[in-house]
Design an enzyme around this catalytic site. Structure first.
Site, PDB file in Angstrom:
ATOM      1  N   TYR A  73       0.849  -1.208   0.000  1.00 29.56           N
ATOM      2  CA  TYR A  73       0.000   0.000   0.000  1.00 29.56           C
ATOM      3  C   TYR A  73       0.875   1.246   0.000  1.00 29.56           C
ATOM      4  CZ  TYR A  73      -3.664  -3.241   1.667  1.00 29.56           C
ATOM      5  OH  TYR A  73      -4.559  -4.265   1.807  1.00 29.56           O
TER       6      TYR A  73
ATOM      7  N   ASP B 205      -9.826  -5.216   9.191  1.00 32.04           N
ATOM      8  CA  ASP B 205      -8.625  -4.949   8.382  1.00 32.04           C
ATOM      9  C   ASP B 205      -7.879  -3.777   9.003  1.00 32.04           C
ATOM     10  OD1 ASP B 205      -6.791  -4.737   6.016  1.00 32.04           O
ATOM     11  OD2 ASP B 205      -8.274  -6.045   5.085  1.00 32.04           O
TER      12      ASP B 205
ATOM     13  N   PHE C 239      -4.485  -7.981  12.884  1.00 32.21           N
ATOM     14  CA  PHE C 239      -4.886  -9.325  13.340  1.00 32.21           C
ATOM     15  C   PHE C 239      -3.752 -10.105  14.012  1.00 32.21           C
ATOM     16  CE2 PHE C 239      -5.140 -10.349   8.458  1.00 32.21           C
ATOM     17  CZ  PHE C 239      -3.769 -10.555   8.339  1.00 32.21           C
TER      18      PHE C 239
ATOM     19  N   ARG D 166      -7.517 -15.589   1.218  1.00 35.72           N
ATOM     20  CA  ARG D 166      -6.284 -15.110   0.592  1.00 35.72           C
ATOM     21  C   ARG D 166      -5.417 -14.321   1.581  1.00 35.72           C
ATOM     22  NH1 ARG D 166      -8.126 -12.642  -5.138  1.00 35.72           N
ATOM     23  NH2 ARG D 166      -9.610 -11.489  -3.875  1.00 35.72           N
TER      24      ARG D 166
ATOM     25  N   HIS E  27      -1.896 -17.097   2.421  1.00 30.93           N
ATOM     26  CA  HIS E  27      -0.887 -17.206   1.349  1.00 30.93           C
ATOM     27  C   HIS E  27       0.074 -16.008   1.316  1.00 30.93           C
ATOM     28  CE1 HIS E  27      -3.127 -15.096  -2.275  1.00 30.93           C
ATOM     29  NE2 HIS E  27      -3.059 -14.320  -1.217  1.00 30.93           N
ATOM     30  N   ASP E  28      -0.233 -14.979   2.091  1.00 32.91           N
ATOM     31  CA  ASP E  28       0.678 -13.819   2.158  1.00 32.91           C
ATOM     32  C   ASP E  28       1.851 -14.057   3.113  1.00 32.91           C
ATOM     33  OD1 ASP E  28      -0.964 -12.310   0.497  1.00 32.91           O
ATOM     34  OD2 ASP E  28      -2.052 -11.380   2.164  1.00 32.91           O
TER      35      ASP E  28
HETATM   36  C1  LIG Z   1      -4.464 -10.571  -0.187  1.00 31.01           C
HETATM   37  S1  LIG Z   1      -5.512  -9.497   0.666  1.00 31.01           S
HETATM   38  C2  LIG Z   1      -7.034 -10.436   0.727  1.00 31.01           C
HETATM   39  C3  LIG Z   1      -8.269  -9.548   0.866  1.00 31.01           C
HETATM   40  C4  LIG Z   1      -9.591 -10.314   0.911  1.00 31.01           C
HETATM   41  N1  LIG Z   1      -9.633 -11.249   2.006  1.00 31.01           N
HETATM   42  C5  LIG Z   1      -9.850 -11.009  -0.396  1.00 31.01           C
HETATM   43  O1  LIG Z   1      -9.677 -12.220  -0.492  1.00 31.01           O
HETATM   44  O2  LIG Z   1     -10.218 -10.307  -1.354  1.00 31.01           O
HETATM   45  C6  LIG Z   1      -4.935  -9.575   2.348  1.00 31.01           C
HETATM   46  C7  LIG Z   1      -5.690  -8.655   3.273  1.00 31.01           C
HETATM   47  O3  LIG Z   1      -5.131  -8.778   4.593  1.00 31.01           O
HETATM   48  C8  LIG Z   1      -5.079  -7.470   5.157  1.00 31.01           C
HETATM   49  N2  LIG Z   1      -4.040  -7.448   6.203  1.00 31.01           N
HETATM   50  C9  LIG Z   1      -2.707  -7.588   6.047  1.00 31.01           C
HETATM   51  N3  LIG Z   1      -2.071  -7.513   7.238  1.00 31.01           N
HETATM   52  C10 LIG Z   1      -3.044  -7.328   8.166  1.00 31.01           C
HETATM   53  C11 LIG Z   1      -3.021  -7.176   9.574  1.00 31.01           C
HETATM   54  N4  LIG Z   1      -1.855  -7.217  10.252  1.00 31.01           N
HETATM   55  N5  LIG Z   1      -4.190  -7.019  10.223  1.00 31.01           N
HETATM   56  C12 LIG Z   1      -5.376  -6.967   9.537  1.00 31.01           C
HETATM   57  N6  LIG Z   1      -5.460  -7.110   8.180  1.00 31.01           N
HETATM   58  C13 LIG Z   1      -4.311  -7.276   7.511  1.00 31.01           C
HETATM   59  C14 LIG Z   1      -4.713  -6.607   3.976  1.00 31.01           C
HETATM   60  O4  LIG Z   1      -4.958  -5.231   4.204  1.00 31.01           O
HETATM   61  C15 LIG Z   1      -5.598  -7.195   2.891  1.00 31.01           C
HETATM   62  O5  LIG Z   1      -6.877  -6.629   2.869  1.00 31.01           O
END
Ligand SMILES: C[S@@+](CC[C@H](N)C(=O)[O-])C[C@H]1O[C@@H](n2cnc3c(N)ncnc32)[C@H](O)[C@@H]1O
Length: 351
Positions: free
Chosen positions: A147, A210, A237, A252, A255-256
């Site tokens: 971002y 989020d 989270f 998703r 997988h990050d």
């Molecule tokens: C790959 S995206 C998936 C979004 C959604 N779940 C989808 O499948 O369309 C990962 C999401 O995790 C959120 N995210 C990443 N780190 C986070 C954190 N520490 N706490 C809360 N949300 C987080 C990101 O902002 C993003 O919206």
């Protein structure tokens, strides 16, 4: 050359020009070819299309004919002149006004993702994502790199939500979720999967959890006609208190992240989960042994280039979920891009 060599040579050439096919689709979306043709009441010739796109006639003709060859456009030749119109595929998935448009994701792939893929050899050598080389930003805070500007956050969120207009219902109906009236979608982004949930399950409410920047962008740029049934909660989270829910969704998200981060997150979800509650993991799942399908292996390479994670097999998800304490773990293949895995907290005590 034997005919077998010939076949191999053709396959190799097809693979090698795969990036050109992608670029034709990205460019046609970016320039608005499918929108011009969706708005026109009749087929248009290349001169009219070039004029409306403010593009060269020569370039437009070449692009249009490549699109015809890919089945994205159709052409009628009358008195020697060619008239183009969208194919059904383009009207459904490539025109921005279609409810199933995939244009935002294609734009994201054509810009951010494509630039990262230009550094694939370095990513393989180093074993890490390529934000520094592609964009000059450090990726020690993964989502700060993803971002890196407000525009980029919006582009990512718009891109990610496209898939749920096509696959959302399939994913949320893979299991009967009607026994979970309160759902929390962790890392739920713009709330697109939450919308699929509330449209399928008339009694359910979803909290989209989020990070604050994403929640702010969702509130400003995305609309929620399902007023009252979808709410947002800001937080991290990995650190913060998770909202109470009957079911936690992670779509998703795993997988990050590498295994240790996934285990930490899943343990937190298990702790927050009520006995009888559940977890729904939504991911593209690798075949047993991890050597296919190709689409998921490519997603896994994409995770190397753009995140800290990877795609996983069913056995790998089972191991992660069960070591966090979840039981009754079941995978349902949806036949679409994403599969669903449901785990439970309750039955741990009953066995
Ligand atoms: C790959 S995206 C998936 C979004 C959604 N779940 C989808 O499948 O369309 C990962 C999401 O995790 C959120 N995210 C990443 N780190 C986070 C954190 N520490 N706490 C809360 N949300 C987080 C990101 O902002 C993003 O919206």
């Amino acid at each position: 050359m034997s005919s077998l060599d010939d076949q191999d040579f053709c396959v190799l050439n097809k693979y090698a020009s795969g990036f050109m096919v992608s670029q034709v689709i990205f460019a046609a979306c970016e320039l608005g070819v499918f929108d011009v043709l969706a708005k026109a009441q009749e087929p248009l010739d290349s001169e009219a299309i070039a004029g409306r796109l403010d593009c060269s006639r020569r370039g437009t003709e070449l692009l249009l004919d490549a699109c015809v060859s890919l089945g994205l456009l159709q052409v009628d030749v009358r008195s020697g002149a060619a008239y183009y119109r969208n194919s059904d595929m383009a009207d459904t998935y490539l025109a921005t006004g279609s409810p199933k448009t995939q244009c935002h994701m294609l734009r994201y792939l054509g810009t951010t993702t494509y630039r990262c893929w230009g550094h694939l050899p370095e990513a393989i050598r180093e074993g890490k994502n390529q934000y520094m080389k592609a964009f000059g930003v450090p990726a020690d805070q993964l989502f700060a790199a993803i971002y890196r500007s407000e525009d980029e956050r919006l582009r990512f969120m718009r891109g990610l939500q496209d898939i749920w207009s096509v696959c959302g219902t399939r994913v949320v109906t893979a299991f009967d979720l009607s026994t979970f009236p309160v759902i929390c979608d962790l890392g739920g982004g713009s709330g697109a999967l939450a919308k699929a949930c509330v449209s399928v399950y008339p009694k359910c409410k979803v909290t989209v959890f989020d990070i604050p920047e994403v929640v702010g962008t969702a509130r400003t740029h995305f609309s929620f006609p399902e007023e009252g049934r979808i709410s947002f909660c800001e937080g991290d989270f990995f650190e913060d208190h998770l909202p109470e829910a009957d079911l936690y969704v992670l779509a998703r998200v795993l997988h990050d992240w590498p295994d240790d981060r996934c285990s930490h997150l899943l343990a937190r979800v298990h702790h927050a989960c009520k006995p009888g509650g559940g977890i729904l993991v939504v991911e593209t799942v690798l075949d047993e042994g991890g050597r296919g399908p190709l689409s998921t292996l490519l997603c896994s390479l994409n995770m190397l280039l753009q995140t800290e994670g990877r795609e996983r097999t069913e056995a790998q998800f089972r191991a992660l979920l069960s070591s966090a304490g979840f039981c009754d773990i079941q995978l349902r293949r949806t036949g679409g891009t994403y599969d669903a895995i449901l785990g439970r907290k309750e039955s741990c005590h009953s066995t």
